[in-house]
Write a protein that holds these residues in place. Sequence first.
Motif, PDB file in Angstrom:
ATOM      1  N   UNK A  53       0.810  -1.177   0.000  1.00 29.95           N
ATOM      2  CA  UNK A  53       0.000   0.000   0.000  1.00 29.95           C
ATOM      3  C   UNK A  53       0.849   1.234   0.000  1.00 29.95           C
ATOM      4  N   UNK A  54       1.952   1.201   0.805  1.00 35.28           N
ATOM      5  CA  UNK A  54       2.886   2.322   0.835  1.00 35.28           C
ATOM      6  C   UNK A  54       3.379   2.581  -0.539  1.00 35.28           C
ATOM      7  N   UNK A  55       3.780   1.470  -1.204  1.00 32.67           N
ATOM      8  CA  UNK A  55       4.363   1.625  -2.515  1.00 32.67           C
ATOM      9  C   UNK A  55       3.354   2.263  -3.480  1.00 32.67           C
ATOM     10  N   UNK A 111       1.604   8.174   6.507  1.00 31.22           N
ATOM     11  CA  UNK A 111       1.528   6.961   7.404  1.00 31.22           C
ATOM     12  C   UNK A 111       0.983   7.305   8.762  1.00 31.22           C
ATOM     13  N   UNK A 112       1.487   8.460   9.232  1.00 28.51           N
ATOM     14  CA  UNK A 112       1.044   8.768  10.586  1.00 28.51           C
ATOM     15  C   UNK A 112      -0.412   9.196  10.615  1.00 28.51           C
ATOM     16  N   UNK A 113      -0.864   9.954   9.452  1.00 30.83           N
ATOM     17  CA  UNK A 113      -2.231  10.379   9.439  1.00 30.83           C
ATOM     18  C   UNK A 113      -3.218   9.269   9.303  1.00 30.83           C
ATOM     19  N   UNK A 114      -2.783   8.264   8.623  1.00 29.79           N
ATOM     20  CA  UNK A 114      -3.700   7.129   8.392  1.00 29.79           C
ATOM     21  C   UNK A 114      -3.405   5.897   9.201  1.00 29.79           C
ATOM     22  N   UNK A 167      -3.877   0.278  11.210  1.00 33.13           N
ATOM     23  CA  UNK A 167      -4.006  -0.633  12.371  1.00 33.13           C
ATOM     24  C   UNK A 167      -5.266  -1.477  12.246  1.00 33.13           C
ATOM     25  N   UNK A 168      -6.324  -0.861  11.882  1.00 39.54           N
ATOM     26  CA  UNK A 168      -7.588  -1.561  11.669  1.00 39.54           C
ATOM     27  C   UNK A 168      -7.428  -2.661  10.668  1.00 39.54           C
ATOM     28  N   UNK A 169      -6.691  -2.322   9.602  1.00 44.04           N
ATOM     29  CA  UNK A 169      -6.417  -3.314   8.558  1.00 44.04           C
ATOM     30  C   UNK A 169      -5.641  -4.506   9.087  1.00 44.04           C
ATOM     31  N   UNK A 170      -4.599  -4.090   9.820  1.00 41.18           N
ATOM     32  CA  UNK A 170      -3.776  -5.193  10.445  1.00 41.18           C
ATOM     33  C   UNK A 170      -4.634  -6.094  11.361  1.00 41.18           C
ATOM     34  N   UNK A 171      -5.518  -5.445  12.064  1.00 41.20           N
ATOM     35  CA  UNK A 171      -6.405  -6.175  12.965  1.00 41.20           C
ATOM     36  C   UNK A 171      -7.286  -7.143  12.209  1.00 41.20           C
TER      37      UNK A 171
END
Lengths: 156, 279
Positions: free
Chosen positions: A132-134, A142-145, A150-154
């Motif tokens: 996604x970063x790419x 990154x920090x704003x989102x 985190x939700x995604x990782x969850x």
Amino acid sequence: MNINATLIGQSIAFAFFVWFTMKYVWPQLNAAIEDRQKKIADGLEASERAAKDLELAQAKATEQLKDAKAQASEIIEQAKKRENQMIDEAADKARDEAAKIIAQAQAETEAEKNRVKEELRKQVAVLAVAGAEKIIERSIDASAHADILDKLVEEL
Amino acid sequence: MAANGEVTVQSYIQHHLTNASVCSTENGIGFVKECANAGFWTWHIDTLVWSILLGFVFILSFRSVAKKATTGVPGKFQCFVEMIVEFVGQSVRDTFHGKNPLIAPLALTIFVWVLLMNIMDIIPIDWLPMLAGQVGAAFGHDPHDVYMKVVPTTDLNLTLALALGVFMLMIYYSIKIKGIGGFLKELYAHPFNTPWLYWFNFILETIALLAKPLSLALRLFGNLYAAELIFILIAGLIGLWQLPAHFIWAAFHILVIPLQAFIFMMLTIVYLSLAHEDH
């Protein structure tokens, strides 16, 4: 055939012979006979006693033999029982051990699975983030989102 | 069996029944015929010599066994002697219940001695007298004047001497055990114990008492004398037939010989046992 002085001579001779027998013949012979009688009686008694002893000993030996046989069979019986018991015990133990080993192996497998799953999840998350970063390197801060990430990782 | 033709049957029998007696006469020592009237002081040397000889055979042979009697395994002769001793001892024990160390030896002496003297009857009756005749002839006597009776129990003097010896012991022990009063009481208070019959009892019992030794002596003497006489008659009267007859009579007499010795012994024990019994 008339009575004469021969009577006196014979009386003297008779008295002498009786005296001699009484003094020098009878006591010795009688003592010898009585001693021998006693000896024989003792011997007979001893032999009788010995025979009785022998009988007793034989009876005792038979008794002991019987006892020994009974004891031996008892011991054999016990040994057999013990053997069976030991075999049972060993089988039980082996079964337990096997179960334990299996349970452990299953536990270990489970833990590994979980660990790998976790790892995978983390890596997928990282990959996803990296991907996604790419893709959105420039548009997404990154920090704003971070909360979305985190939700995604969850969810992974 | 006559020695030669001069001997008649009667003289043969006479010769065999005459003792070799000696006595002192006015001309010194006299023999048989000179002694016909010598009265009491005549000695039957054949009876004396044979009986004393046989008595010594008895005591010396028994003494030799007694001296080395072992209590272990006995020899054959010791066995034989012990059998006789045991036999006599058993007879004494069965009959005599008192305690007297004289009775058994007395019985043994009587039994064996009388037996030995009786056995002399089995020796062919002419052997020893003829031998004596030959010895006498060698010393210059007429063989027919040499007399020899070899069976001492056919001499009343001997049997009476034995019986009197027993009789004296009976009296002695009766008085010793029962006291003189007890002994006399046995004579007058039996069998009727009432004072006015004492005289009768006394006669009866005295005869009974005296009959004991007399019967003892006469029984032995009579049996042996009669047997001897029959041997003499067989030898003197029936010629050649005497050979089986002698055998038959001797075989029968073998029963009489120990029987008479036994009876004499047994009666001696019984009489002495009675003498010891206190009523």
